[in-house]
Design a protein around this motif. Structure first.
Motif, short mmCIF file in Angstrom:
data_model
loop_
_atom_site.label_atom_id
_atom_site.label_comp_id
_atom_site.label_asym_id
_atom_site.label_seq_id
_atom_site.Cartn_x
_atom_site.Cartn_y
_atom_site.Cartn_z
N UNK A 79 17.05 41.49 19.91
CA UNK A 79 18.18 41.09 19.05
C UNK A 79 18.02 41.64 17.64
N UNK A 80 16.81 41.54 17.09
CA UNK A 80 16.59 42.01 15.73
C UNK A 80 16.78 43.51 15.61
N UNK A 81 16.23 44.28 16.55
CA UNK A 81 16.36 45.73 16.47
C UNK A 81 17.80 46.17 16.67
N UNK A 82 18.53 45.47 17.53
CA UNK A 82 19.95 45.79 17.69
C UNK A 82 20.72 45.49 16.41
N UNK A 136 14.90 46.87 6.30
CA UNK A 136 13.48 46.62 6.58
C UNK A 136 12.97 45.26 6.07
N UNK A 137 13.37 44.78 4.86
CA UNK A 137 12.85 43.48 4.39
C UNK A 137 13.17 42.31 5.31
N UNK A 138 14.17 42.46 6.18
CA UNK A 138 14.49 41.38 7.10
C UNK A 138 13.34 41.10 8.07
N UNK A 139 12.49 42.08 8.27
CA UNK A 139 11.33 41.86 9.14
C UNK A 139 10.47 40.73 8.59
N UNK A 140 10.29 40.71 7.27
CA UNK A 140 9.49 39.66 6.63
C UNK A 140 10.20 38.31 6.76
N UNK A 141 11.51 38.31 6.51
CA UNK A 141 12.26 37.05 6.55
C UNK A 141 12.27 36.45 7.95
N UNK A 186 2.95 37.97 16.43
CA UNK A 186 2.33 39.27 16.13
C UNK A 186 3.05 40.39 16.87
N UNK A 187 3.42 40.14 18.13
CA UNK A 187 4.14 41.16 18.90
C UNK A 187 5.49 41.45 18.25
N UNK A 188 6.20 40.38 17.83
CA UNK A 188 7.48 40.56 17.16
C UNK A 188 7.32 41.43 15.92
N UNK A 189 6.33 41.11 15.10
CA UNK A 189 6.15 41.81 13.84
C UNK A 189 5.74 43.27 14.07
N UNK A 247 8.71 45.37 16.15
CA UNK A 247 9.87 45.55 15.27
C UNK A 247 9.50 46.42 14.08
N UNK A 248 8.33 46.18 13.52
CA UNK A 248 7.90 46.95 12.35
C UNK A 248 7.74 48.43 12.64
#
Length: 452
Positions: free
Chosen positions: A191-194, A204-209, A225-228, A231-232
């Motif tokens: 969902x995030x990458x889409x 990119x800062x949304x990864x932190x949020x 950790x997998x998400x970060x 996605x990162x």
């Protein structure tokens, strides 16, 4: 927000069947509505004034036909998902007549957006059915699906409705992570990458949020950790590509234009277009970067000349902000906030929405002052029933919606009410859930009072 999950009276299989039925009926309803109003549509097809070719954030259909991969690789005006969908449809229709190609692609987009409309209905129903009863969830979902803004953006050939649906999906998985019913990072990553590849709001800062929100809702550390990491990596690679190709640290070159509009400078790219060559140069470059006009006469904002204009407008924005008083800036953002809380169905004229007899009632509910008051009441109901341990997860759920709303107010003007629709499905789920919870508490109180 701690709510009851599925009960024995509402097993998961039953809810899935009803959810699929709700989603299919939603898609058929929208397609039927489009068919009913098509005689009134512009050119017998469009429910609003814009084809996908005329949208500022799209490239020419001819470039997607002749150089699809090269065009998508050299895209700087917007993230690539929407033009990638158009490129896929171009490959299906495969005709040399550019006008027919646009019409065929847009007709298919209406069908795809009707399917997304059904998916939104399915996700909303499943979420609400895990909070309440099957029939309450079905009724509430149908109530939202006939929302005029919902119909407007599901028949609007750009990514507002797709973005709202992806945010709804992400929030559903975020809520399940809070309830401890999901432990995998896969759906959240997807969902995030889409979202990142669909809407320029998500950078990119949304990864932190999002990572912070997932930490607050207590997603297991391994999944976090997998998400970060996953996605990162994807976001870093795409951002590096944009930086190397265009000198952009974002997925869009409309940044300067939007930011200047947000503080009251109604700038337009049209004047800048007059500085460009009247004939397109023959260079060893992708046509998508040198084309002046698209086939319907609209400007190709993916022309490489707009990159320097974006840099110029961005610098001007920071200079004007630095020279403005706090009062001036506050006045501008208050005006943006007022636009934000206008009815979200008023952003564009639409031949269907203008003829919906229930539009006025919905516009009243989904705008100021009713919507802010309703949200305040819903928050109050939640706080009355929340335990101290629920507040951490509540903050995790609150943060993304708050930042989406904040950026929608601070970073643009005139279409702020359209940006409000990004989170309206999530807000509706919250309002409906608290309505259900509040009615349950009131019913228990009345029964206990009557027993006395």
């Amino acid at each position: 927000m701690r709510f009851p999950i599925a009960t024995k009276e509402s097993p998961r299989q039953h809810r899935l069947v009803v959810g699929v039925l709700v989603g299919c009926c939603a898609t058929l309803f929208l397609l039927g509505l489009e068919s009913w109003f098509r005689p009134l549509a512009i050119k017998g097809m469009y429910f609003q004034a814009w084809s996908s070719e005329r949208m500022m954030q799209t490239v020419s259909i001819e470039d997607l036909r002749d150089e699809p991969l090269r065009s998508l690789w050299n895209l700087h005006i917007d993230p690539p998902v929407f033009d990638a969908i158009r490129a896929g449809l171009v490959g299906i229709w495969n005709t040399n007549d550019s006008g027919d190609l646009v019409r065929n692609v847009d007709f298919t987009l209406y069908i795809l957006w009707a399917l997304v409309y059904g998916i939104a209905g399915f996700v909303m129903f499943i979420w609400l059915s895990e909070i309440s009863t099957t029939w309450f969830a079905a009724a509430a979902t149908c109530l939202f699906l006939v929302h005029p803004a919902c119909i407007l953006y599901a028949t609007y050939l750009e990514t507002t409705f797709l973005t709202a649906t992806l945010i709804l999906c992400f929030y559903y998985f975020l809520w399940r992570a809070k309830e401890g019913t999901i432990h995998s990072a896969g759906p959240l990553v997807l969902c995030f990458l889409l979202l990142f590849l669909t809407r320029s709001l998500f950078q990119a800062p949304w990864l932190i949020l999002f990572t912070l929100s997932l930490l607050l809702v207590k997603l297991p550390l391994r999944s976090l950790a997998i998400f970060f990491i996953v996605s990162g990596v994807v976001i870093s690679l795409y951002t590096a590509k944009q930086t190397h190709q265009f000198g952009l640290a974002s997925t869009s070159s409309f940044t300067g234009l939007s930011l200047l509009k947000s503080i009251g400078y109604n700038v337009s790219y049209r004047g800048y277009a007059q500085q460009f060559p009247t004939e397109e140069p023959v260079l060893d470059k992708p046509r998508v970067l040198t084309r002046i006009k698209k086939i319907e006469g609209s400007v190709n904002y993916n022309n490489e000349n707009y990159l320097s204009i974006n840099n110029e407008l961005t610098r001007e924005y920071f200079e004007r902000v630095a020279s403005s008083s706090p009062g001036e800036l506050a006045g501008n953002y208050i005006q943006n906030l007022r636009i934000y809380f206008r009815p979200s169905s008023t952003c564009e004229s639409n031949v269907i929405v203008e003829r919906l007899p229930w539009r006025r009632a919905y516009d009243l509910v989904f705008s100021a002052p009713v919507l802010p008051v309703a949200l305040a009441i819903a928050v109050g109901i939640w706080m009355l029933g929340a335990k101290r341990s629920d507040y951490r997860g509540g903050v995790g759920l609150f943060l993304p919606a708050f930042v989406i709303a904040l950026l929608s107010v601070l970073c643009d003007r005139w279409e702020n009410m359209r940006f409000k629709f990004f989170i309206e499905p999530v807000l509706f789920v919250f309002l409906a859930s608290q309505c259900y919870e509040g009615s349950r508490r009131l019913s228990r109180y009345l029964r206990s009072f009557g027993a006395q």
